[in-house]
Design a protein around this motif. Sequence first.
Motif, PDB file in Angstrom:
ATOM      1  N   ARG A  68       0.836  -1.212   0.000  1.00 54.66           N
ATOM      2  CA  ARG A  68       0.000   0.000   0.000  1.00 54.66           C
ATOM      3  C   ARG A  68       0.866   1.255   0.000  1.00 54.66           C
ATOM      4  O   ARG A  68       0.479   2.270  -0.551  1.00 54.66           O
ATOM      5  CB  ARG A  68      -0.915   0.026   1.226  1.00 54.66           C
ATOM      6  CG  ARG A  68      -1.971  -1.037   1.304  1.00 54.66           C
ATOM      7  CD  ARG A  68      -3.149  -0.768   0.468  1.00 54.66           C
ATOM      8  NE  ARG A  68      -3.739   0.514   0.751  1.00 54.66           N
ATOM      9  CZ  ARG A  68      -4.989   0.812   0.520  1.00 54.66           C
ATOM     10  NH1 ARG A  68      -5.788  -0.094   0.048  1.00 54.66           N
ATOM     11  NH2 ARG A  68      -5.457   2.010   0.751  1.00 54.66           N
ATOM     12  N   ALA A  69       2.047   1.189   0.622  1.00 51.15           N
ATOM     13  CA  ALA A  69       2.929   2.352   0.712  1.00 51.15           C
ATOM     14  C   ALA A  69       3.786   2.542  -0.543  1.00 51.15           C
ATOM     15  O   ALA A  69       4.376   3.610  -0.730  1.00 51.15           O
ATOM     16  CB  ALA A  69       3.839   2.215   1.936  1.00 51.15           C
ATOM     17  N   ASP A  70       3.846   1.545  -1.411  1.00 51.70           N
ATOM     18  CA  ASP A  70       4.679   1.607  -2.612  1.00 51.70           C
ATOM     19  C   ASP A  70       4.020   2.528  -3.640  1.00 51.70           C
ATOM     20  O   ASP A  70       3.001   2.208  -4.229  1.00 51.70           O
ATOM     21  CB  ASP A  70       4.859   0.203  -3.187  1.00 51.70           C
ATOM     22  CG  ASP A  70       5.850   0.150  -4.338  1.00 51.70           C
ATOM     23  OD1 ASP A  70       6.078   1.183  -5.006  1.00 51.70           O
ATOM     24  OD2 ASP A  70       6.398  -0.942  -4.579  1.00 51.70           O
ATOM     25  N   ARG A  71       4.623   3.693  -3.873  1.00 50.37           N
ATOM     26  CA  ARG A  71       4.061   4.709  -4.782  1.00 50.37           C
ATOM     27  C   ARG A  71       3.955   4.205  -6.216  1.00 50.37           C
ATOM     28  O   ARG A  71       3.108   4.649  -6.973  1.00 50.37           O
ATOM     29  CB  ARG A  71       4.885   6.002  -4.729  1.00 50.37           C
ATOM     30  CG  ARG A  71       4.803   6.692  -3.401  1.00 50.37           C
ATOM     31  CD  ARG A  71       3.395   7.245  -3.215  1.00 50.37           C
ATOM     32  NE  ARG A  71       3.172   7.571  -1.833  1.00 50.37           N
ATOM     33  CZ  ARG A  71       2.090   7.221  -1.157  1.00 50.37           C
ATOM     34  NH1 ARG A  71       1.151   6.510  -1.723  1.00 50.37           N
ATOM     35  NH2 ARG A  71       1.936   7.569   0.093  1.00 50.37           N
ATOM     36  N   VAL A  77      -3.238  -1.561  -5.724  1.00 51.21           N
ATOM     37  CA  VAL A  77      -3.400  -2.419  -4.551  1.00 51.21           C
ATOM     38  C   VAL A  77      -4.797  -2.147  -4.017  1.00 51.21           C
ATOM     39  O   VAL A  77      -5.100  -1.054  -3.544  1.00 51.21           O
ATOM     40  CB  VAL A  77      -2.339  -2.135  -3.471  1.00 51.21           C
ATOM     41  CG1 VAL A  77      -2.574  -3.006  -2.241  1.00 51.21           C
ATOM     42  CG2 VAL A  77      -0.940  -2.352  -4.019  1.00 51.21           C
ATOM     43  N   ILE A  78      -5.659  -3.132  -4.139  1.00 48.81           N
ATOM     44  CA  ILE A  78      -7.063  -2.973  -3.768  1.00 48.81           C
ATOM     45  C   ILE A  78      -7.327  -3.783  -2.510  1.00 48.81           C
ATOM     46  O   ILE A  78      -7.008  -4.965  -2.438  1.00 48.81           O
ATOM     47  CB  ILE A  78      -7.972  -3.450  -4.924  1.00 48.81           C
ATOM     48  CG1 ILE A  78      -7.672  -2.630  -6.187  1.00 48.81           C
ATOM     49  CG2 ILE A  78      -9.435  -3.350  -4.525  1.00 48.81           C
ATOM     50  CD1 ILE A  78      -8.259  -3.208  -7.444  1.00 48.81           C
ATOM     51  N   GLU A  79      -7.918  -3.119  -1.546  1.00 49.27           N
ATOM     52  CA  GLU A  79      -8.201  -3.749  -0.256  1.00 49.27           C
ATOM     53  C   GLU A  79      -9.678  -4.097  -0.177  1.00 49.27           C
ATOM     54  O   GLU A  79     -10.538  -3.263  -0.437  1.00 49.27           O
ATOM     55  CB  GLU A  79      -7.840  -2.761   0.849  1.00 49.27           C
ATOM     56  CG  GLU A  79      -8.060  -3.250   2.239  1.00 49.27           C
ATOM     57  CD  GLU A  79      -7.633  -2.207   3.260  1.00 49.27           C
ATOM     58  OE1 GLU A  79      -8.487  -1.822   4.083  1.00 49.27           O
ATOM     59  OE2 GLU A  79      -6.461  -1.784   3.239  1.00 49.27           O
TER      60      GLU A  79
END
Length: 193
Positions: A68-71, A77-79
């Motif tokens: 999630r933090a990877d720009r 990235v779907i939660e």
Amino acid sequence: AAPQLLEIFPDSFFVHVLRDGRDVLASHRDVEKRLAASGQDSYHHANFNRRRICGRWNRAVSIHRELRADRELDGRVIEVRFEDLLIEPAKVLEQLFASLSLELEAATLNPEKLPARHGGIAPDGYWTTEEQLRQPFDPDKIQRWQHSLPLTDRVLANLFMAGPLQRLGYPVSPFYVHAHRTLAVLRKRQPSN
């Protein structure tokens, strides 16, 4: 695994289904019972060590947070919250499919009405049963751990998963959050062999 997958599929999306780790432990206990009933419990015993299950869940949450933090992966990235899926399957699946630029098939909202082998999942009787594949979305599976896990497992799960549970917004007692942090500090102080 994400970097390797991105090398092979550079335009891939990652769909993470997040579930309360204590309910994950309860599901593992169910699998363990089915294996024991079949006589295979000793072969798989190490896979059902409570601390190991808690540790795997914690690592999965950590990996999720890193992705999630990877720009470079913004928007890819779907939660999906398992609990939300059980409560509002139509809303959650519509959002998921729209995020993936896919059309939602109405049959997806009623898994209990799908043909037995629809979707390519073959039940093995342990991890996945025919009955599970034929169940509708059931909100009663949420917080099942509170009544299905023995007290020792509830305490252990809360103790070892407290930090990640809290970061994901799951309710957890401040006592366990503090104890979890204390254990992490103590582990760091232990000399490595």
